[in-house]
Design a protein around this motif. Structure first.
Motif, PDB file in Angstrom:
ATOM      1  N   TYR A  57       0.803  -1.141  -0.056  1.00 60.46           N
ATOM      2  CA  TYR A  57       0.030   0.055  -0.157  1.00 60.46           C
ATOM      3  C   TYR A  57       0.882   1.243  -0.187  1.00 60.46           C
ATOM      4  O   TYR A  57       0.601   2.208  -0.587  1.00 60.46           O
ATOM      5  CB  TYR A  57      -0.867  -0.049   1.219  1.00 60.46           C
TER       6      TYR A  57
ATOM      7  N   LEU B  92      -3.549  -3.994   6.670  1.00 60.26           N
ATOM      8  CA  LEU B  92      -3.561  -5.068   5.585  1.00 60.26           C
ATOM      9  C   LEU B  92      -3.769  -6.436   5.897  1.00 60.26           C
ATOM     10  O   LEU B  92      -3.814  -7.270   5.146  1.00 60.26           O
ATOM     11  CB  LEU B  92      -1.998  -4.923   4.988  1.00 60.26           C
TER      12      LEU B  92
ATOM     13  N   LEU C 289      -5.360  -3.171  -4.749  1.00 55.12           N
ATOM     14  CA  LEU C 289      -5.210  -1.849  -4.567  1.00 55.12           C
ATOM     15  C   LEU C 289      -6.241  -0.655  -5.023  1.00 55.12           C
ATOM     16  O   LEU C 289      -6.569   0.301  -4.568  1.00 55.12           O
ATOM     17  CB  LEU C 289      -3.649  -1.399  -5.114  1.00 55.12           C
TER      18      LEU C 289
ATOM     19  N   ILE D 188      -8.937  -0.462  -2.614  1.00 55.99           N
ATOM     20  CA  ILE D 188      -8.438   0.354  -1.528  1.00 55.99           C
ATOM     21  C   ILE D 188      -8.558   1.540  -1.822  1.00 55.99           C
ATOM     22  O   ILE D 188      -9.000   2.434  -1.183  1.00 55.99           O
ATOM     23  CB  ILE D 188      -7.164  -0.208  -0.969  1.00 55.99           C
ATOM     24  N   THR D 189      -7.902   1.996  -2.915  1.00 61.37           N
ATOM     25  CA  THR D 189      -7.976   3.534  -3.527  1.00 61.37           C
ATOM     26  C   THR D 189      -9.111   3.926  -4.310  1.00 61.37           C
ATOM     27  O   THR D 189      -9.092   5.091  -4.502  1.00 61.37           O
ATOM     28  CB  THR D 189      -6.426   3.603  -4.220  1.00 61.37           C
TER      29      THR D 189
ATOM     30  N   THR E  73      -5.187   8.286   2.376  1.00 59.45           N
ATOM     31  CA  THR E  73      -5.347   7.619   3.383  1.00 59.45           C
ATOM     32  C   THR E  73      -6.480   7.766   4.578  1.00 59.45           C
ATOM     33  O   THR E  73      -7.141   6.761   4.975  1.00 59.45           O
ATOM     34  CB  THR E  73      -3.859   7.163   4.078  1.00 59.45           C
TER      35      THR E  73
END
Length: 418
Positions: free
Chosen positions: A177, A208, A291, A294-295, A326
């Protein structure tokens, strides 16, 4: 256990290290029985690198007591750290170090790190106090075997620190990350040319492992059942994160703050099987998919390419955007923690968005065509509220001018091992 070579000394370091900040606790007190079981099983499993620090409450004392009881000191490498932010002057070098030897019940430290280095200003101040001469004396006496540093700061400062001294180990925060955060992949590659690199926060404080979006967890679980994702077959999200690191030849060791035997056994099995270059194209596609999930809540589509850097006023533009993103994707508390680290919140010349003068030099350089000045203002409003600026001001005074309380940081009653 897999071992990787310390290129400075030629010695073997276990691919998995034990971080001693999160020893098992009962009602807030270190549980000596459980901790002894954890430490001795780690040694039996081949771990030969134990990382502690001055201000991990009770950690140095506990580690020293257990190693002495089990006559295991010479079976491992002990790493502890000089607490830079608590030093008032050169007289504190010996005061701190002698107490650490007493706590750890040893006559020498294998790897002695400068704790949480952030910038060259800090490093140059320490050198002006005679730190290099002090370290040379400790090495000559055999009380310190090797010298290194752990890092929390900006990438350019990391590069400068690496080049300024003949270091024998460095420790950086790094995971799939945070590939471009702080020292990042570029810092890892640069440091690995000169010294062993130990990775801390491989699971981003556990995010994570147990803090991923449901869709990302399901992606990893689905990948475990495919024939192609062989390297990570049956791995948990934590296992996927650790294997991403061990896949890289530049990573000497992954440091994990394991606090129970279940975590330890899982990580020992992973470390035994992990090898550089083990991940397939299909594996990498899974990380990319995770990712993207997550993003998906990112507000600024910054890739951390650093084309906008350096900023004339020292603003860490990629670091500001990374911590801001974040704060939405993984929680405000973690985002704020990353913000303080990446911008050097208590440094004499912090890289915070409030330093932006809207000169506009960065925007034409951005491949993503991000309106950097406008986005930095959004970062400033979210990440630098008035209460935060006040706390950073007080912290800077506390750390830089030596205004400390009377209680010695990190001091606890010595534990008893029965």
């Amino acid at each position: 256990m897999q071992y990787r070579i310390d290129k400075k000394s030629g010695e073997k370091l276990s691919a998995l290290g034990l971080g001693c900040m999160r020893f098992p606790r009962t009602l807030g007190v270190i549980d000596m029985r459980k901790t002894e079981e954890l430490i001795m099983r780690a040694i039996e499993g081949g771990i030969n690198y134990f990382d502690t620090a001055w201000f991990y409450p009770g950690s140095e004392e506990t580690l020293g007591a257990i190693l002495e009881k089990n006559k295991a000191r010479e079976r491992i490498n002990i790493t502890t750290k000089l607490p830079l932010v608590f030093l008032k002057n050169a007289a504190d070098f010996d005061k701190v170090f002698d107490k650490q030897l007493a706590r750890l019940r040893t006559g020498h430290i294998d790897y002695y790190l400068m704790h949480a280095m952030s910038d060259m200003t800090q490093w140059n101040e320490l050198k002006s106090w005679g730190l290099l001469e002090w370290l040379a004396g400790k090495k000559k006496s055999g009380q310190i075997r090797r010298i290194g540093f752990s890092f929390h700061g900006r990438k350019e400062d990391f590069f400068n620190i690496v080049d300024d001294y003949d270091w024998e180990l460095c420790m950086i925060q790094y995971n799939y990350y945070d590939e471009n955060y702080q020292a990042g992949a570029a810092g890892l590659k640069k440091a690995a040319e000169k010294m062993p690199v130990v990775v801390m926060e491989p699971l981003l404080g556990g995010k994570l492992a147990s803090g991923l979006p449901k869709e990302a967890v399901e992606l990893f679980q689905t990948a475990n059942t495919t024939a192609n994702a062989t390297a990570n077959a049956a791995a948990t999200p934590a296992g996927w994160a650790l294997n991403w690191l061990w896949n890289q030849t530049e990573v000497t060791q992954v440091l994990s703050g394991m606090s129970d035997l279940k975590q330890l056994e899982e990580n020992l099995a992973l470390a035994d099987a992990a090898r550089p270059g083990m991940l397939s194209d299909d594996d990498h596609a899974v990380y990319k998919g995770a990712l993207e999930i997550i993003t998906s809540s990112y507000k600024v589509r910054c890739t951390g390419c650093d084309y906008c850097m350096p900023c004339p006023k020292g603003v860490n533009i990629p670091g500001c955007f990374a911590s801001y993103n974040t704060s939405f994707s993984m929680g405000y508390t973690l985002g704020m923690k990353l913000f303080v680290h990446s911008t050097g919140g208590t440094a004499e010349r912090p890289g915070s968005p409030g330093r932006c003068i809207n000169c506009g030099k960065c925007e034409p350089l951005c491949p993503q065509s991000i309106p950097i000045m406008a986005e930095l203002e959004k970062v400033r409003r979210r990440m630098e509220p008035l209460w935060f600026r006040f706390l950073m001001y007080c912290a800077a005074l506390f750390l830089r001018r030596g205004k400390r309380g009377s209680k010695e940081p990190g001091s606890v009653e010595p534990p008893t091992v029965r």
